[in-house]
Design a protein around this motif. Structure first.
Motif, PDB file in Angstrom:
ATOM      1  N   SER A 240      65.231  61.811  78.020  1.00  0.00           N
ATOM      2  CA  SER A 240      66.620  61.497  78.345  1.00  0.00           C
ATOM      3  C   SER A 240      67.427  61.204  77.083  1.00  0.00           C
ATOM      4  O   SER A 240      68.580  61.642  76.940  1.00  0.00           O
ATOM      5  N   TYR A 244      70.648  63.567  76.190  1.00  0.00           N
ATOM      6  CA  TYR A 244      71.989  63.050  76.460  1.00  0.00           C
ATOM      7  C   TYR A 244      72.574  62.151  75.371  1.00  0.00           C
ATOM      8  O   TYR A 244      73.798  62.045  75.261  1.00  0.00           O
ATOM      9  N   ASP A 251      75.974  68.001  81.422  1.00  0.00           N
ATOM     10  CA  ASP A 251      75.565  68.139  82.818  1.00  0.00           C
ATOM     11  C   ASP A 251      74.103  67.784  83.037  1.00  0.00           C
ATOM     12  O   ASP A 251      73.313  67.699  82.094  1.00  0.00           O
ATOM     13  N   ASP A 252      73.748  67.618  84.300  1.00  0.00           N
ATOM     14  CA  ASP A 252      72.388  67.278  84.703  1.00  0.00           C
ATOM     15  C   ASP A 252      71.453  68.442  84.387  1.00  0.00           C
ATOM     16  O   ASP A 252      71.421  69.450  85.100  1.00  0.00           O
ATOM     17  N   ASP A 254      68.235  68.552  84.468  1.00  0.00           N
ATOM     18  CA  ASP A 254      66.999  68.600  85.245  1.00  0.00           C
ATOM     19  C   ASP A 254      67.159  69.325  86.574  1.00  0.00           C
ATOM     20  O   ASP A 254      66.181  69.542  87.273  1.00  0.00           O
ATOM     21  N   HIS A 255      68.385  69.665  86.930  1.00  0.00           N
ATOM     22  CA  HIS A 255      68.630  70.352  88.201  1.00  0.00           C
ATOM     23  C   HIS A 255      69.478  71.593  87.913  1.00  0.00           C
ATOM     24  O   HIS A 255      70.713  71.553  88.002  1.00  0.00           O
ATOM     25  N   CYS A 259      73.566  72.498  87.689  1.00  0.00           N
ATOM     26  CA  CYS A 259      74.002  72.298  86.293  1.00  0.00           C
ATOM     27  C   CYS A 259      75.024  73.372  85.917  1.00  0.00           C
ATOM     28  O   CYS A 259      74.725  74.572  85.963  1.00  0.00           O
ATOM     29  N   PRO A 407      73.148  61.628  83.661  1.00  0.00           N
ATOM     30  CA  PRO A 407      73.451  61.977  85.047  1.00  0.00           C
ATOM     31  C   PRO A 407      72.501  61.300  86.029  1.00  0.00           C
ATOM     32  O   PRO A 407      71.312  61.120  85.748  1.00  0.00           O
ATOM     33  N   ARG A 408      73.063  60.882  87.165  1.00  0.00           N
ATOM     34  CA  ARG A 408      72.348  60.272  88.297  1.00  0.00           C
ATOM     35  C   ARG A 408      71.923  58.823  88.037  1.00  0.00           C
ATOM     36  O   ARG A 408      71.358  58.199  88.932  1.00  0.00           O
ATOM     37  N   ASP A 415      76.977  63.751  88.422  1.00  0.00           N
ATOM     38  CA  ASP A 415      76.361  64.997  87.967  1.00  0.00           C
ATOM     39  C   ASP A 415      76.604  65.277  86.489  1.00  0.00           C
ATOM     40  O   ASP A 415      76.267  66.355  85.991  1.00  0.00           O
ATOM     41  N   THR A 416      77.183  64.332  85.772  1.00  0.00           N
ATOM     42  CA  THR A 416      77.458  64.523  84.352  1.00  0.00           C
ATOM     43  C   THR A 416      77.254  63.216  83.599  1.00  0.00           C
ATOM     44  O   THR A 416      77.276  62.132  84.202  1.00  0.00           O
ATOM     45  N   SER A 417      77.037  63.322  82.308  1.00  0.00           N
ATOM     46  CA  SER A 417      76.889  62.121  81.479  1.00  0.00           C
ATOM     47  C   SER A 417      78.208  61.353  81.416  1.00  0.00           C
ATOM     48  O   SER A 417      79.286  61.944  81.448  1.00  0.00           O
TER      49      SER A 417
END
Length: 566
Positions: A240, A244, A251-252, A254-255, A259, A407-408, A415-417
């Motif tokens: 992480s 980030y 954007d995320d 991991d997904h 993304c 994100p999350r 869905d974003t930093s």
């Protein structure tokens, strides 16, 4: 007709220039300085009484006034200017466009801030930092602007972990060894990974001692960086931090199915390389990040001074009310000022807050075609920005710091930093706010205003607490076990900024500069500014002069302040 009596004539020695620049944002001032350095005659105009446009550092009352004025601008800048004194060209009104929305300002401590408003220098386009080895620092040194500027170091970077705590980012060998939250195994894993990156970059650059076998495969370089880090079996916190807080992904990652911008391993490696080169580049700056002593508006002020030294004529408080276009060919001829003067130039560079509506149907087809391609393309995303003032730091004994919420980590739909920078004021700190006070900047990319505001409020609630009298809803703030030491919010303003890109490809003489983007650094803005200058002047060198001594410490005994001398 416009009331030209409100504005005194400039009384220029000539009415024709190589370039007219409208607006004093950072890209505009860089191009004005570069064009002046190339021997071009440049007239630089701004309707405001200060330099900077959307990149300015302003006092609190100026800040809120500017944002509001660009949220619901008048339909035209000054009256009507549709008539022309010439039979050869027509005058088309210049109008302002809205670039800010959903403004939310609150003052929870008017008695404390009553006499302090003028002591703040707030960055309109924050949060923003410079990496010690990034393109902005190189440009500042190469252009000679460094002699006008001084910087302070950002003390430390934090990232929110899965438990909601702010942990130090292990971004250097020293930080890794000092980080008590990492186990010995994790420290070794991270050190091996950084070594892998360095070996790959050395081999790719062909440096002496570089081992071709150390190169990362092309397949891996084209894969998502998050997948590559997973294959390296790095722990979640380290992964992480790399994604980030060091690579600064938005954007995320991991997904991939949601993304919007996937960070590939190749670009991730380049960002890691930039960060590692920034750590320790300057002897008196221990970390990777810098902040201008008087706010980011001071950078564009430096380029403004550089332009003036090279002969650029700069005029504030002078709106451009119309563009002068050839009636037959549709080509740009010049501008009409609020003073009534008509000034001509070979090229025009416009602030992104300005637009030119389509001409009447009776106009020539050539003119209509020119205006159709002269436009700004809106980005589907926006950037949510927040500014907060407190009287205590987020962390004891830390004045200037960067914080990242991946994100999350704050709520499931994040869905974003979300990035934040805290800046402290005082005689031994940055001169951007009164001693004993702190300014906290937030930002996050968003698809709409509602989502952007939710991002900002989530981060603010996690870090700050409202005064008792202002916290009308019990439990409205996110509470944690150290909630009693969270700084108390004194003042805040939140707003959503449009993201636009200039469509400069098909109009020969008229160009737009970009708005502040959602990035933490200036690399993309520098790239777009250089590309714009090269399109305008393909045969000119962008700042050909090179200072002989680009980087020198301002005070060797001061371990935080740095100046870039020419």
């Amino acid at each position: 007709m416009s009331d030209s009596s409100l504005y005194d004539p400039i009384e220029l020695e000539t009415t024709t220039f190589d370039l007219i620049v409208v607006g004093t944002g950072l890209p505009a001032t860089i191009i004005a300085a570069a064009a002046s350095a190339s021997g071009k005659t440049v007239l630089h105009l701004d309707r405001n009484h200060f330099y900077g446009s959307q990149f300015a550092s302003l006092q609190l009352d100026e800040l809120t006034s500017f944002i509001k004025s660009h949220a619901t601008p008048p339909s035209t800048i000054i009256g009507s200017t549709s008539t022309s004194s010439s039979l050869d060209y027509t005058a088309l009104d210049v109008t302002l466009r809205s670039v800010y929305s959903n403004i939310e300002t609150a003052n929870y401590a008017p008695e404390i801030l009553a006499n302090q408003f003028s002591k703040f220098l707030i960055d309109l386009g924050g949060p923003r930092v410079l990496l010690c080895a990034d393109k902005a620092i190189d440009l500042i040194a190469r252009s000679g602007v460094g002699s006008y500027l001084s910087f302070k170091s950002i003390d430390v970077s934090f990232i929110c972990d899965e438990s909601g705590r702010l942990s130090n980012v292990p971004d250097s060998r020293s930080a890794i060894f000092k980080d008590k939250s990492l186990s010995l195994i994790e420290k070794n894993q991270l050190m091996r990974f950084f070594k892998l990156v360095q070996q790959h970059l050395a081999a790719s650059a062909g440096d002496d001692g570089g081992n071709e076998s150390a190169k990362i495969s092309e397949e891996d370089l084209e894969s998502p960086f998050a997948d590559f880090l997973k294959r390296m079996r790095l722990p979640p916190k380290i992964k992480s931090s790399i994604l980030y807080a060091i690579s600064l992904a938005d954007d995320d990652q991991d997904h991939s199915e949601v993304c919007k911008t996937v960070l590939k391993t190749r670009e991730g490696m380049e960002r890691l390389d930039l960060y590692q080169k920034s750590v320790g580049r300057f002897p008196n700056v221990p970390g990777a990040l810098l902040y201008p002593l008087y706010g980011h508006g001071e950078i564009l002020q430096g380029f403004t001074r550089r332009a003036a030294v090279k002969g650029c004529i700069q005029v504030l408080r002078m709106p451009v009310t119309a563009l002068l276009m050839d009636k037959q060919t549709g080509q740009y001829k010049g501008v009409r000022l609020a003073s009534g003067e008509e000034i001509f130039s070979h090229q025009l560079l416009l602030d992104p807050t300005l637009t030119v509506p389509l001409p009447p149907a009776s106009s020539s087809p050539n003119l209509e075609e020119t205006l159709q391609v002269l436009s700004l393309k809106g980005d589907k995303r926006k950037v949510a920005r927040g500014i907060c003032i407190t009287t205590s730091s987020l962390k004891p004994d830390v004045s200037n710091c960067l914080l990242v919420y991946p994100p999350r980590f704050l709520f499931s739909e994040q869905d974003t930093s979300i990035r934040a920078i805290q800046i402290g004021g005082g005689s031994d700190k940055l001169a951007v706010c009164p001693s004993g006070m702190f300014v906290l900047y937030f930002s996050g990319l968003c698809d709409d205003d509602e989502h952007g505001k939710r991002l900002l409020h989530a981060a603010m609630n996690a870090l700050l607490t409202l005064p008792v009298s202002a916290n009308r809803e019990s439990g409205s703030a996110v509470q944690s076990e150290d909630a009693d030491v969270k700084p108390t919010l004194l003042w805040s303003t939140l707003y959503i900024q449009e993201l636009t890109t200039a469509h400069n490809g098909e109009c020969e003489n008229i160009f737009f500069t970009p708005m502040p983007d959602g990035n933490l650094n200036y690399n993309d803005l520098v790239d777009s500014t250089v590309a714009l200058f090269q399109k305008m002047y393909p045969d000119e060198v962008f700042f050909a002069e090179t200072p002989s001594s680009p980087v020198e410490p301002d005070n060797p005994e001061d371990d935080t302040e740095l100046s870039l001398d020419s």
